[in-house]
Design an enzyme around this catalytic site. Structure first.
Site, PDB file in Angstrom:
ATOM      1  N   VAL A 196       0.841  -1.208   0.000  1.00 29.59           N
ATOM      2  CA  VAL A 196       0.000   0.000   0.000  1.00 29.59           C
ATOM      3  C   VAL A 196       0.875   1.256   0.000  1.00 29.59           C
ATOM      4  CG1 VAL A 196      -1.702   1.340   1.323  1.00 29.59           C
ATOM      5  CG2 VAL A 196      -1.907  -1.142   1.198  1.00 29.59           C
ATOM      6  N   LYS A 248      15.280  -2.849   1.974  1.00 32.92           N
ATOM      7  CA  LYS A 248      14.227  -2.419   1.045  1.00 32.92           C
ATOM      8  C   LYS A 248      14.436  -0.956   0.640  1.00 32.92           C
ATOM      9  CE  LYS A 248       9.826  -3.516   2.016  1.00 32.92           C
ATOM     10  NZ  LYS A 248       8.541  -3.353   2.725  1.00 32.92           N
ATOM     11  N   THR A 306      -5.546  -0.775   7.389  1.00 28.69           N
ATOM     12  CA  THR A 306      -6.894  -1.188   7.803  1.00 28.69           C
ATOM     13  C   THR A 306      -6.909  -1.448   9.301  1.00 28.69           C
ATOM     14  OG1 THR A 306      -7.298  -2.131   5.642  1.00 28.69           O
ATOM     15  CG2 THR A 306      -8.734  -2.872   7.419  1.00 28.69           C
ATOM     16  N   GLU A 355      -7.859   2.412   2.170  1.00 32.96           N
ATOM     17  CA  GLU A 355      -7.516   2.133   0.773  1.00 32.96           C
ATOM     18  C   GLU A 355      -8.410   1.020   0.236  1.00 32.96           C
ATOM     19  OE1 GLU A 355      -5.844  -0.668  -0.488  1.00 32.96           O
ATOM     20  OE2 GLU A 355      -5.395  -1.728   1.366  1.00 32.96           O
ATOM     21  N   GLU A 384      -4.679  -5.696  -5.401  1.00 33.44           N
ATOM     22  CA  GLU A 384      -3.368  -6.105  -5.885  1.00 33.44           C
ATOM     23  C   GLU A 384      -3.501  -6.507  -7.349  1.00 33.44           C
ATOM     24  OE1 GLU A 384      -1.005  -8.700  -3.472  1.00 33.44           O
ATOM     25  OE2 GLU A 384      -1.898  -7.932  -1.632  1.00 33.44           O
ATOM     26  N   LYS A 426     -14.556   0.592   5.308  1.00 34.14           N
ATOM     27  CA  LYS A 426     -13.520  -0.296   4.765  1.00 34.14           C
ATOM     28  C   LYS A 426     -13.793  -1.761   5.125  1.00 34.14           C
ATOM     29  CE  LYS A 426      -9.655  -2.151   3.582  1.00 34.14           C
ATOM     30  NZ  LYS A 426      -8.945  -2.129   2.333  1.00 34.14           N
ATOM     31  N   GLY A 430     -15.097 -20.368  -7.382  1.00 26.75           N
ATOM     32  CA  GLY A 430     -13.755 -20.923  -7.504  1.00 26.75           C
ATOM     33  C   GLY A 430     -13.323 -21.640  -6.247  1.00 26.75           C
ATOM     34  N   GLY A 457      -8.504 -15.588  -1.156  1.00 30.69           N
ATOM     35  CA  GLY A 457      -7.300 -15.566  -0.322  1.00 30.69           C
ATOM     36  C   GLY A 457      -6.765 -14.153  -0.256  1.00 30.69           C
ATOM     37  N   CYS A 469      -6.004  -9.502   2.589  1.00 30.88           N
ATOM     38  CA  CYS A 469      -7.051  -8.578   3.040  1.00 30.88           C
ATOM     39  C   CYS A 469      -8.348  -9.264   3.423  1.00 30.88           C
ATOM     40  CB  CYS A 469      -7.315  -7.549   1.952  1.00 30.88           C
ATOM     41  SG  CYS A 469      -5.812  -6.697   1.482  1.00 30.88           S
TER      42      CYS A 469
HETATM   43  C1  UGA Z   1      -9.259  -6.617  -1.789  1.00 28.73           C
HETATM   44  C2  UGA Z   1     -10.356  -5.605  -2.196  1.00 28.73           C
HETATM   45  O1  UGA Z   1     -10.918  -5.993  -3.449  1.00 28.73           O
HETATM   46  C3  UGA Z   1      -9.767  -4.206  -2.284  1.00 28.73           C
HETATM   47  O2  UGA Z   1     -10.792  -3.277  -2.579  1.00 28.73           O
HETATM   48  C4  UGA Z   1      -9.114  -3.844  -0.952  1.00 28.73           C
HETATM   49  O3  UGA Z   1      -8.482  -2.582  -1.021  1.00 28.73           O
HETATM   50  C5  UGA Z   1      -8.070  -4.871  -0.610  1.00 28.73           C
HETATM   51  O4  UGA Z   1      -8.667  -6.187  -0.556  1.00 28.73           O
HETATM   52  C6  UGA Z   1      -7.500  -4.498   0.740  1.00 28.73           C
HETATM   53  O5  UGA Z   1      -8.226  -4.534   1.733  1.00 28.73           O
HETATM   54  O6  UGA Z   1      -6.328  -4.081   0.800  1.00 28.73           O
HETATM   55  P1  UGA Z   1      -7.252  -7.883  -3.057  1.00 28.73           P
HETATM   56  O7  UGA Z   1      -7.053  -8.628  -1.774  1.00 28.73           O
HETATM   57  O8  UGA Z   1      -6.076  -7.312  -3.751  1.00 28.73           O
HETATM   58  O9  UGA Z   1      -8.284  -6.650  -2.814  1.00 28.73           O
HETATM   59  O10 UGA Z   1      -7.891  -8.910  -4.068  1.00 28.73           O
HETATM   60  P2  UGA Z   1      -9.276  -9.108  -4.840  1.00 28.73           P
HETATM   61  O11 UGA Z   1      -9.074  -8.856  -6.274  1.00 28.73           O
HETATM   62  O12 UGA Z   1     -10.373  -8.434  -4.164  1.00 28.73           O
HETATM   63  O13 UGA Z   1      -9.425 -10.707  -4.679  1.00 28.73           O
HETATM   64  C7  UGA Z   1      -9.469 -11.320  -3.402  1.00 28.73           C
HETATM   65  C8  UGA Z   1      -9.655 -12.815  -3.539  1.00 28.73           C
HETATM   66  O14 UGA Z   1     -10.989 -13.089  -3.947  1.00 28.73           O
HETATM   67  C9  UGA Z   1      -8.752 -13.516  -4.541  1.00 28.73           C
HETATM   68  O15 UGA Z   1      -8.278 -14.717  -3.947  1.00 28.73           O
HETATM   69  C10 UGA Z   1      -9.652 -13.820  -5.726  1.00 28.73           C
HETATM   70  O16 UGA Z   1      -9.244 -14.949  -6.445  1.00 28.73           O
HETATM   71  C11 UGA Z   1     -10.976 -14.054  -5.012  1.00 28.73           C
HETATM   72  N1  UGA Z   1     -12.161 -13.789  -5.866  1.00 28.73           N
HETATM   73  C12 UGA Z   1     -12.425 -12.545  -6.314  1.00 28.73           C
HETATM   74  C13 UGA Z   1     -13.025 -14.848  -6.156  1.00 28.73           C
HETATM   75  O17 UGA Z   1     -12.811 -15.995  -5.742  1.00 28.73           O
HETATM   76  N2  UGA Z   1     -14.143 -14.587  -6.900  1.00 28.73           N
HETATM   77  C14 UGA Z   1     -14.433 -13.352  -7.376  1.00 28.73           C
HETATM   78  O18 UGA Z   1     -15.481 -13.194  -8.046  1.00 28.73           O
HETATM   79  C15 UGA Z   1     -13.551 -12.290  -7.073  1.00 28.73           C
END
Ligand code: UGA
Length: 446
Positions: A16, A40, A122, A145, A149, A200, A249, A253, A256
């Site tokens: 972040v 880093k 968070t 935020e 990712e 959030k 699916g 994971g 977050c």
């Molecule tokens: C998530 C939120 O989407 C962000 O808005 C937030 O800022 C972030 O957490 C955070 O709190 O920092 P992120 O963890 O990067 O973002 O990933 P996502 O794209 O949301 O996916 C999360 C998981 O859900 C992945 O494992 C993905 O494969 C799974 N997923 C997502 C599904 O299984 N089905 C879906 O339809 C969408």
């Protein structure tokens, strides 16, 4: 955009913090970013990006003169007065968020009223109030935020909304934060600190609920011969529901969702309220990760002595993040059944090496599939759809593909002689054919 007169401070250069620092620099601001990890900081000062995140490397390169990386808090305090707190808040054993790193930051800030702490990390609702009580001289702003990712840079530069929470006395700081974000467009939501913190957690918990919901629908679809991709498409066109986050699916994971869902459940529990729905969301997600094992057993019988190739190890594509990845649970369960596990990921090899020491990591998908009894698509990296599956079938001991993301074309694989099975698809997906990613229910391909 005109450079800001005063640099922005960023504390904590994790995922972040780095995206925040680099994107503010891209907007023309000077940024002083601080982290206690000297290696880093040295790397970043030389232009080396420690994470895989599309769009970061080139932006770091072209904004080098606007970015200062340091290990010293004094350097930040000397130049900046808006301090974006981006340290991590990992879960404790009880599921609460560990706030020790946030507290360490607060303890280093002078209490003379000059500085504003803008909380990006968070934190549970109530954290801001506690910080204001302990450090009344610091203007506190909650600015959670919502970056994903893999698309974080685009998300930062084109936000749906920016939530800015401030209580009385900190309005000046909230105004400055609003001025920073306004050029990006997106609705600005001005509110109080506790509500901003809650937005959030509630947003992440709701998205996780959507995923667990569609995963349970998928499991019922398998029983009644329906196709979850069709069901999600039909549901998602209802504007009240929307198409996003309805991809069934192998479970969600990442760093977050698992953390934030349990933090919200725990936060409620601490007040004496049992958040029943979230308990089920977590349980469904854990069971979903394990369903792949049953599917493999259906095709292979007992898994002892079988070689299983896991394709994709990161928790989702376009990241090397392995935190709470479904691959970790799957590998452990498969090894528990006596199977030999191979793994391949285009970018998460290094991270996987540390977390999966007893999994044989290969240099390519083809190497992982050599002599394997089954392939499992754990993460939907685009390159897996481009593999020459027909020739790979010859190299596998058994032509079994379990598609944990409904990503491949099941009909084409079946025609090529594979035993194909997706998640929640009619006839396993072999006849119907999984919906290819571009047509999937998710609005934006990732
Ligand atoms: C998530 C939120 O989407 C962000 O808005 C937030 O800022 C972030 O957490 C955070 O709190 O920092 P992120 O963890 O990067 O973002 O990933 P996502 O794209 O949301 O996916 C999360 C998981 O859900 C992945 O494992 C993905 O494969 C799974 N997923 C997502 C599904 O299984 N089905 C879906 O339809 C969408």
């Amino acid at each position: 955009m005109a450079p800001d007169a005063r640099p922005i401070g960023v504390i904590g250069i994790g995922w972040v913090g780095l995206v925040t620092a680099v994107c503010f620099a891209e907007m023309g601001h000077s940024v002083v970013a601080m982290d206690i990890d000297a290696k880093k900081v040295r790397g970043l000062s030389r232009g080396r990006v420690p994470i895989h995140e599309p769009g970061i490397d080139e932006r770091l390169e072209r904004n080098r003169e606007r970015l200062t990386f340091t290990t010293e808090m004094e350097d930040v305090l000397e130049f900046a007065r808006l301090l974006f707190c981006c340290v991590d808040t990992p879960p404790t054993y009880s599921g609460d968020a560990d706030l020790s790193r946030v507290q360490a930051v607060v303890s280093q800030l002078p209490p003379d009223g000059e500085y504003a702490l803008v909380m990006k990390s968070t934190v549970p609702s109530g954290t801001g109030r506690a910080i204001r009580r302990d450090a009344p001289g610091i203007a506190y702003v909650s600015c959670p935020e919502f970056l994903k990712e893999g698309t974080a840079v685009q998300d930062f530069l084109h936000p749906d909304r920016v939530v800015i929470g401030a209580d009385s006395g900190a309005e000046w700081a909230a105004d400055e934060v609003e001025a920073l974000y306004r050029p990006l467009g997106g609705e600005i939501v001005r509110t109080d600190v506790a509500s901003a913190e809650m937005i959030k957690l509630a947003a992440n918990a709701f998205l996780a609920t959507k995923i667990s919901f569609i995963n349970e629908i998928a499991n019922v679809c398998e029983e009644v011969g329906a196709d979850v991709t069709e069901v999600a498409r039909g549901m998602g066109l209802d504007q009240r529901i929307g198409p996003a986050f309805l991809r069934a699916g192998a479970g969600y994971g990442g760093s977050c969702f698992p953390k934030d869902v349990s933090a919200l459940k725990q936060l409620a529990g601490n007040t004496g309220y049992h958040f029943q729905l979230l308990t089920a969301v977590i349980e469904v997600n854990e069971l979903q990760k394990r369903r792949i094992i049953g599917k493999l057993q259906k095709h292979l019988g007992a898994l002892a002595g079988k070689t299983i190739a896991l394709l994709g190890l990161a928790f989702k594509p376009d990241t090397d993040d392995m935190r709470e990845a479904s691959s970790l649970v799957l590998a452990a369960r498969l090894q528990g059944e006596g199977a030999k596990v191979r793994g391949y990921d285009p970018v998460a090899r290094e991270a996987a090496g540390k977390l999966l020491p007893s999994v044989e990591l290969t240099e390519s998908a083809a190497d992982a599939l050599e002599g394997a009894d089954a392939a499992v698509i754990v993460t939907e990296w685009p390159e897996f759809a481009e593999l020459d599956w027909t020739s790979l079938r010859e190299r596998m001991a058994k032509p079994v593909v379990v598609d944990g993301r409904n990503f491949l074309d099941g009909r084409a694989l079946s025609k090529a002689g594979f035993e194909y099975e997706g998640i929640g698809l009619a006839n396993g997906g072999a006849q119907a054919g999984a919906t290819p990613p571009a047509e999937s229910a998710e609005a934006s391909p990732r």
